[in-house]
Write a protein that holds these residues in place. Structure first.
Motif, PDB file in Angstrom:
ATOM      1  N   LEU A   1       0.689  -1.329   0.154  1.00  0.00           N
ATOM      2  CA  LEU A   1       0.054   0.155  -0.028  1.00  0.00           C
ATOM      3  C   LEU A   1       0.906   1.216   0.074  1.00  0.00           C
ATOM      4  CD1 LEU A   1      -2.650  -1.027   2.875  1.00  0.00           C
ATOM      5  CD2 LEU A   1      -2.791  -1.310   0.098  1.00  0.00           C
ATOM      6  N   ASN A   2       0.373   2.416  -0.641  1.00  0.00           N
ATOM      7  CA  ASN A   2       1.441   3.373  -0.594  1.00  0.00           C
ATOM      8  C   ASN A   2       1.388   4.064   0.607  1.00  0.00           C
ATOM      9  OD1 ASN A   2      -1.553   4.236  -1.357  1.00  0.00           O
ATOM     10  ND2 ASN A   2      -0.833   6.311  -1.342  1.00  0.00           N
ATOM     11  N   LYS A   3       2.278   4.884   0.920  1.00  0.00           N
ATOM     12  CA  LYS A   3       2.680   5.728   2.027  1.00  0.00           C
ATOM     13  C   LYS A   3       2.218   5.281   3.349  1.00  0.00           C
ATOM     14  CE  LYS A   3       0.327   9.637   1.921  1.00  0.00           C
ATOM     15  NZ  LYS A   3      -0.660  10.542   1.726  1.00  0.00           N
ATOM     16  N   ASP A   4       2.658   3.894   3.483  1.00  0.00           N
ATOM     17  CA  ASP A   4       2.280   3.370   4.683  1.00  0.00           C
ATOM     18  C   ASP A   4       0.945   3.548   5.407  1.00  0.00           C
ATOM     19  OD1 ASP A   4       4.897   1.895   4.728  1.00  0.00           O
ATOM     20  OD2 ASP A   4       5.931   3.962   5.338  1.00  0.00           O
ATOM     21  N   LEU A   5       0.089   3.557   4.720  1.00  0.00           N
ATOM     22  CA  LEU A   5      -1.450   3.798   5.234  1.00  0.00           C
ATOM     23  C   LEU A   5      -1.682   2.961   6.479  1.00  0.00           C
ATOM     24  CD1 LEU A   5      -3.106   4.026   1.921  1.00  0.00           C
ATOM     25  CD2 LEU A   5      -2.679   5.928   3.087  1.00  0.00           C
ATOM     26  N   PRO A   6      -2.242   3.467   7.554  1.00  0.00           N
ATOM     27  CA  PRO A   6      -2.749   2.885   8.466  1.00  0.00           C
ATOM     28  C   PRO A   6      -3.775   1.800   8.121  1.00  0.00           C
ATOM     29  CG  PRO A   6      -2.917   5.078   9.037  1.00  0.00           C
ATOM     30  CD  PRO A   6      -2.758   4.874   7.570  1.00  0.00           C
ATOM     31  N   GLN A   7      -3.385   0.680   8.689  1.00  0.00           N
ATOM     32  CA  GLN A   7      -4.250  -0.606   8.133  1.00  0.00           C
ATOM     33  C   GLN A   7      -4.386  -1.692   9.473  1.00  0.00           C
ATOM     34  OE1 GLN A   7      -2.564  -3.888   5.872  1.00  0.00           O
ATOM     35  NE2 GLN A   7      -0.807  -2.411   5.427  1.00  0.00           N
ATOM     36  N   ARG A   8      -5.583  -2.288   9.073  1.00  0.00           N
ATOM     37  CA  ARG A   8      -5.686  -3.502  10.216  1.00  0.00           C
ATOM     38  C   ARG A   8      -6.264  -4.728   9.653  1.00  0.00           C
ATOM     39  NH1 ARG A   8      -9.598  -5.615  13.594  1.00  0.00           N
ATOM     40  NH2 ARG A   8     -11.382  -4.094  13.118  1.00  0.00           N
ATOM     41  N   GLU A   9      -5.529  -5.997   9.456  1.00  0.00           N
ATOM     42  CA  GLU A   9      -6.043  -6.985   8.716  1.00  0.00           C
ATOM     43  C   GLU A   9      -6.945  -7.570   9.714  1.00  0.00           C
ATOM     44  OE1 GLU A   9      -4.211 -11.441   7.509  1.00  0.00           O
ATOM     45  OE2 GLU A   9      -2.776  -9.438   7.707  1.00  0.00           O
ATOM     46  N   ILE A  10      -8.124  -8.081   8.865  1.00  0.00           N
ATOM     47  CA  ILE A  10      -9.165  -9.168   9.628  1.00  0.00           C
ATOM     48  C   ILE A  10      -9.028 -10.367   9.053  1.00  0.00           C
ATOM     49  CG2 ILE A  10     -11.500  -9.446   9.871  1.00  0.00           C
ATOM     50  CD1 ILE A  10     -11.744  -6.354   9.052  1.00  0.00           C
ATOM     51  N   PRO A  11      -8.613 -11.082  10.101  1.00  0.00           N
ATOM     52  CA  PRO A  11      -8.017 -12.788   9.689  1.00  0.00           C
ATOM     53  C   PRO A  11      -9.360 -13.333   8.750  1.00  0.00           C
ATOM     54  CG  PRO A  11      -7.812 -12.358  12.034  1.00  0.00           C
ATOM     55  CD  PRO A  11      -8.683 -11.192  11.597  1.00  0.00           C
ATOM     56  N   GLY A  12      -9.026 -14.021   7.860  1.00  0.00           N
ATOM     57  CA  GLY A  12     -10.089 -14.902   7.183  1.00  0.00           C
ATOM     58  C   GLY A  12     -10.958 -15.860   7.790  1.00  0.00           C
ATOM     59  N   ALA A  13     -12.122 -15.544   7.418  1.00  0.00           N
ATOM     60  CA  ALA A  13     -12.967 -16.533   7.996  1.00  0.00           C
ATOM     61  C   ALA A  13     -13.318 -17.829   6.970  1.00  0.00           C
ATOM     62  CB  ALA A  13     -14.520 -16.110   8.142  1.00  0.00           C
ATOM     63  N   ASP A  14     -14.203 -18.736   7.328  1.00  0.00           N
ATOM     64  CA  ASP A  14     -14.328 -19.987   6.602  1.00  0.00           C
ATOM     65  C   ASP A  14     -14.802 -19.791   5.075  1.00  0.00           C
ATOM     66  OD1 ASP A  14     -14.007 -21.601   8.686  1.00  0.00           O
ATOM     67  OD2 ASP A  14     -16.266 -21.991   9.177  1.00  0.00           O
ATOM     68  N   THR A  15     -15.427 -18.455   4.902  1.00  0.00           N
ATOM     69  CA  THR A  15     -15.807 -18.043   3.515  1.00  0.00           C
ATOM     70  C   THR A  15     -15.356 -16.810   2.929  1.00  0.00           C
ATOM     71  OG1 THR A  15     -17.738 -16.901   4.465  1.00  0.00           O
ATOM     72  CG2 THR A  15     -18.237 -19.301   3.973  1.00  0.00           C
ATOM     73  N   ALA A  16     -14.155 -16.379   3.693  1.00  0.00           N
ATOM     74  CA  ALA A  16     -13.488 -15.123   3.132  1.00  0.00           C
ATOM     75  C   ALA A  16     -12.286 -15.314   3.520  1.00  0.00           C
ATOM     76  CB  ALA A  16     -14.281 -13.869   3.842  1.00  0.00           C
ATOM     77  N   GLY A  17     -11.540 -14.705   2.189  1.00  0.00           N
ATOM     78  CA  GLY A  17      -9.738 -14.575   2.682  1.00  0.00           C
ATOM     79  C   GLY A  17      -9.701 -13.329   3.784  1.00  0.00           C
ATOM     80  N   PRO A  18      -8.238 -13.088   3.754  1.00  0.00           N
ATOM     81  CA  PRO A  18      -7.963 -11.848   4.668  1.00  0.00           C
ATOM     82  C   PRO A  18      -8.727 -10.565   4.276  1.00  0.00           C
ATOM     83  CG  PRO A  18      -6.263 -13.187   4.254  1.00  0.00           C
ATOM     84  CD  PRO A  18      -7.252 -13.906   3.365  1.00  0.00           C
TER      85      PRO A  18
END
Length: 266
Positions: A46-63
């Motif tokens: 991501l550009n500019k080191d944007l603030p982000q938070r990963e949401i772990p993947g569930a049974d039906t979704a990736g991260p």
């Protein structure tokens, strides 16, 4: 290329959007990891080191990721994924008995925002009266693929299955919504799949359908562009409203977007 029971894909995605005011974005472009598909050599920048938070993947979704940005959102995603999915002949699969349908599958039998299956009950009951299970799904998918014209100028983010059914045209998202609505009208659980796949033209994020038959989920592509054994799933949902690759809580404007999916030699 396909080798035995697996296929290796190289996926590259680039998203570039102007952001006129500070906005929160929900990014959903990363491939789901499960027993049928495994990622390696994954990079997300991501550009500019944007603030982000990963949401772990569930049974039906990736991260998924929350991203805070202003002025510009520039994202590059690359991964290699090995897909090991058996491609069952849909037309031979029996319907899952109602008493055997688990609770987490029931929502995919109901009408949803873009798939108003209750409005298709008479059409399915009349036109496909003698069919059940996979034979019904196969006939419904064939009906959509033969009656629809692929046209990226006739639909937008608010287009529903009833709109697409009336125009008999649309893009992969619209094909998927119509097949989902028809399958649900026939009593078969069906859900929307956001994915990557080779041979999709024009190359982009691809929309397909999963139906619940013989006690499991099976991929169907009413556009005919993707084989289930070569689909890298990102996530699933009731319809496109649950599976958007980018949801913005603020105004954004497209600058550039590209998706590239190729088979790797093995």
């Amino acid at each position: 290329m396909t080798h035995g029971l697996f296929v290796d894909l190289l996926i590259k995605t680039h998203l570039r959007y102007a952001v006129p005011q500070p906005s929160d974005l929900l990014l959903q472009i990363e491939v789901l990891s499960d027993a049928q598909q495994t990622c390696r050599h994954t990079r997300l920048h991501l550009n500019k080191d944007l603030p982000q938070r990963e949401i772990p993947g569930a049974d039906t979704a990736g991260p998924r990721r929350w991203v805070q940005c202003d002025a510009l959102f520039d994202c590059r995603y690359e991964t290699q994924v090995r897909i090991m999915r058996h491609e069952a002949p849909i037309e031979t699969l029996p319907e899952t008995p109602r008493l055997a349908i688990p609770g987490d599958v029931i929502p995919y039998m109901m009408p949803s925002r873009y798939c108003q299956s209750d409005l298709f009950l008479d059409f399915v009951a009349t036109r496909f009266a003698d069919l059940t299970g996979g034979a019904l799904v196969n006939a419904l998918s064939t009906w959509v693929s033969t009656h629809f014209t692929y046209d990226n100028s006739v639909s937008h983010s608010g287009t529903t299955a009833t709109d697409s059914f009336a125009s008999l045209s649309g893009v992969c998202r619209d094909y998927a919504h119509v097949l989902i609505a028809l399958a649900r009208a026939g009593g078969i659980p069906a859900r929307f799949v956001s994915a990557y796949a080779p041979d999709v033209r024009p190359q982009d994020f691809h929309a397909l359908v999963e139906v619940h038959l013989a006690g499991d989920w099976h991929i169907v592509d009413p556009t005919g562009m993707a084989r289930p054994s070569e689909v890298a799933k990102i996530c699933v949902g009731r319809d496109a409203g649950d599976a958007s690759f980018l949801t913005s809580y603020g105004a954004i404007d497209l600058i550039e977007q590209s998706v590239d999916v190729v088979r790797l030699p093995t």
